[in-house]
Scaffold this motif. Sequence first.
Motif, PDB file in Angstrom:
ATOM      1  N   GLU A  24     -10.809   1.684   1.472  1.00  0.00           N
ATOM      2  CA  GLU A  24     -10.276   2.063   0.161  1.00  0.00           C
ATOM      3  C   GLU A  24     -11.438   2.067  -0.832  1.00  0.00           C
ATOM      4  OE1 GLU A  24      -7.053   2.387  -1.201  1.00  0.00           O
ATOM      5  OE2 GLU A  24      -5.769   1.745   0.434  1.00  0.00           O
ATOM      6  N   ASN A  37       0.860  -1.181   0.000  1.00  0.00           N
ATOM      7  CA  ASN A  37       0.000   0.000   0.000  1.00  0.00           C
ATOM      8  C   ASN A  37       0.895   1.229   0.000  1.00  0.00           C
ATOM      9  OD1 ASN A  37      -2.329   1.661   0.323  1.00  0.00           O
ATOM     10  ND2 ASN A  37      -2.019   1.714   2.543  1.00  0.00           N
ATOM     11  N   MET A  38       0.322   2.373  -0.308  1.00  0.00           N
ATOM     12  CA  MET A  38       0.999   3.663  -0.092  1.00  0.00           C
ATOM     13  C   MET A  38      -0.072   4.747  -0.143  1.00  0.00           C
ATOM     14  SD  MET A  38       2.655   4.668  -3.764  1.00  0.00           S
ATOM     15  CE  MET A  38       1.515   5.562  -4.840  1.00  0.00           C
ATOM     16  N   HIS A  39       0.269   5.958   0.313  1.00  0.00           N
ATOM     17  CA  HIS A  39      -0.687   7.060   0.199  1.00  0.00           C
ATOM     18  C   HIS A  39      -0.556   7.693  -1.183  1.00  0.00           C
ATOM     19  CE1 HIS A  39      -3.069  10.605   1.243  1.00  0.00           C
ATOM     20  NE2 HIS A  39      -3.531   9.857   2.236  1.00  0.00           N
ATOM     21  N   ARG A  97      -7.763  -4.159   1.990  1.00  0.00           N
ATOM     22  CA  ARG A  97      -7.682  -2.704   2.155  1.00  0.00           C
ATOM     23  C   ARG A  97      -9.056  -2.086   1.887  1.00  0.00           C
ATOM     24  NH1 ARG A  97      -3.877  -0.725   4.812  1.00  0.00           N
ATOM     25  NH2 ARG A  97      -4.810   1.221   4.109  1.00  0.00           N
ATOM     26  N   LYS A 128      -4.022   6.458  -6.238  1.00  0.00           N
ATOM     27  CA  LYS A 128      -2.786   5.743  -5.913  1.00  0.00           C
ATOM     28  C   LYS A 128      -2.121   5.166  -7.172  1.00  0.00           C
ATOM     29  CE  LYS A 128      -4.143   4.712  -1.188  1.00  0.00           C
ATOM     30  NZ  LYS A 128      -4.137   3.748  -0.079  1.00  0.00           N
ATOM     31  N   PHE A 166      -0.848  13.107   7.432  1.00  0.00           N
ATOM     32  CA  PHE A 166      -1.574  11.844   7.261  1.00  0.00           C
ATOM     33  C   PHE A 166      -0.942  10.814   8.201  1.00  0.00           C
ATOM     34  CE2 PHE A 166      -1.775  14.093   3.171  1.00  0.00           C
ATOM     35  CZ  PHE A 166      -3.150  14.288   3.090  1.00  0.00           C
ATOM     36  N   THR A 167      -1.204  10.975   9.467  1.00  0.00           N
ATOM     37  CA  THR A 167      -0.567  10.160  10.501  1.00  0.00           C
ATOM     38  C   THR A 167      -0.682   8.665  10.202  1.00  0.00           C
ATOM     39  OG1 THR A 167      -1.037  11.859  12.131  1.00  0.00           O
ATOM     40  CG2 THR A 167      -0.549   9.651  12.980  1.00  0.00           C
ATOM     41  N   PHE A 172     -10.153  -0.921   5.440  1.00  0.00           N
ATOM     42  CA  PHE A 172      -9.556   0.417   5.531  1.00  0.00           C
ATOM     43  C   PHE A 172     -10.205   1.405   4.558  1.00  0.00           C
ATOM     44  CE2 PHE A 172      -6.475  -2.776   6.841  1.00  0.00           C
ATOM     45  CZ  PHE A 172      -6.205  -2.356   8.135  1.00  0.00           C
ATOM     46  N   THR A 210      -9.875   6.316  -4.379  1.00  0.00           N
ATOM     47  CA  THR A 210      -8.541   6.392  -3.760  1.00  0.00           C
ATOM     48  C   THR A 210      -7.574   5.449  -4.500  1.00  0.00           C
ATOM     49  OG1 THR A 210      -9.131   4.760  -2.053  1.00  0.00           O
ATOM     50  CG2 THR A 210      -9.329   7.081  -1.454  1.00  0.00           C
ATOM     51  N   GLU A 268       0.501   7.022   7.685  1.00  0.00           N
ATOM     52  CA  GLU A 268       0.544   6.619   6.275  1.00  0.00           C
ATOM     53  C   GLU A 268       1.987   6.609   5.761  1.00  0.00           C
ATOM     54  OE1 GLU A 268      -1.858   5.695   3.929  1.00  0.00           O
ATOM     55  OE2 GLU A 268      -3.075   5.373   5.713  1.00  0.00           O
ATOM     56  N   VAL A 269       2.196   5.993   4.620  1.00  0.00           N
ATOM     57  CA  VAL A 269       3.528   5.932   4.013  1.00  0.00           C
ATOM     58  C   VAL A 269       3.491   6.645   2.653  1.00  0.00           C
ATOM     59  CG1 VAL A 269       5.261   4.379   3.025  1.00  0.00           C
ATOM     60  CG2 VAL A 269       4.265   3.883   5.258  1.00  0.00           C
TER      61      VAL A 269
END
Length: 246
Positions: free
Chosen positions: A102, A63-65, A96, A110, A72-73, A100, A106, A75-76
């Motif tokens: 998704e 995953n990634m932001h 995800r 991404k 965005f606490t 989460f 989104t 997140e990567v």
Amino acid sequence: MRKPIIAGNWKMNKTIKEGLEFIDGVKGKTEGDVEVLICAPFTLLKDLKEATKGTNIKIGAQNMHFENSGAFTGEVAPGNLVELGMDYVIIGHSERREYFNETDETCNKKVLKAIEVGINPILCCGETLEEREAGKTIEKVKGQIVNGLKDVKPKDLEKIVIAYEPIWAIGTGKTATAEQANEVIAEIRNVVREMFGELADKVRIQYGGSVKPANVAEIMGQSDIDGALVGGASLKPADFLGLLKF
Ligand code: G3H
């Protein structure tokens, strides 16, 4: 000719030590006419990348932001994955999407960001058991693909891998039959063809859902299936090596 791609998705499994032991167990045994990839938890990525130098094993994230940086606490950022030399990133895995929040939107952001920063996205799609039983498999998957690939430039299409994973087959031991999987994957290719024309023939589409050494050959023998995205059976070196023999 599309080069087959076998990818392990370790999900939330393994410590750094366990990851390195795994690499020791497969090193020197993965060469062949197949792209080999392991998508591991973030904290393992740097060590795995170093441990696989000089091998054909590629390393990816799960995953990634979609933003470059910001508030965005937890997140990567895409740039952090670039820094680690990541080859691939899984986008929109059903776990995800389910746990989460998704969405297709989104996922699309991404996918576009991954391409922008030079990481190949693996865009996941797939239907629930209820959707399959209601005859809505194609409708569901079509929506995920059309929305997920929105605004992708034709020149970038080849960088994207699509993974078709029927949710009812993930981690359940229930595999879609190879024919069932091939049928949906051929439909996915048709959707991509409607969007991008002949370039669709260059896109690799994987199947995922209880793939293991015992069924990989049948799955990979299908006309439209170009690889596998494997969870459970990618965790042990012997199983993983078995996945490369098809
Ligand atoms: O990303 C991998 C899939 O979720 C499949 O998992 O091979 O454990 O069924 P599985």
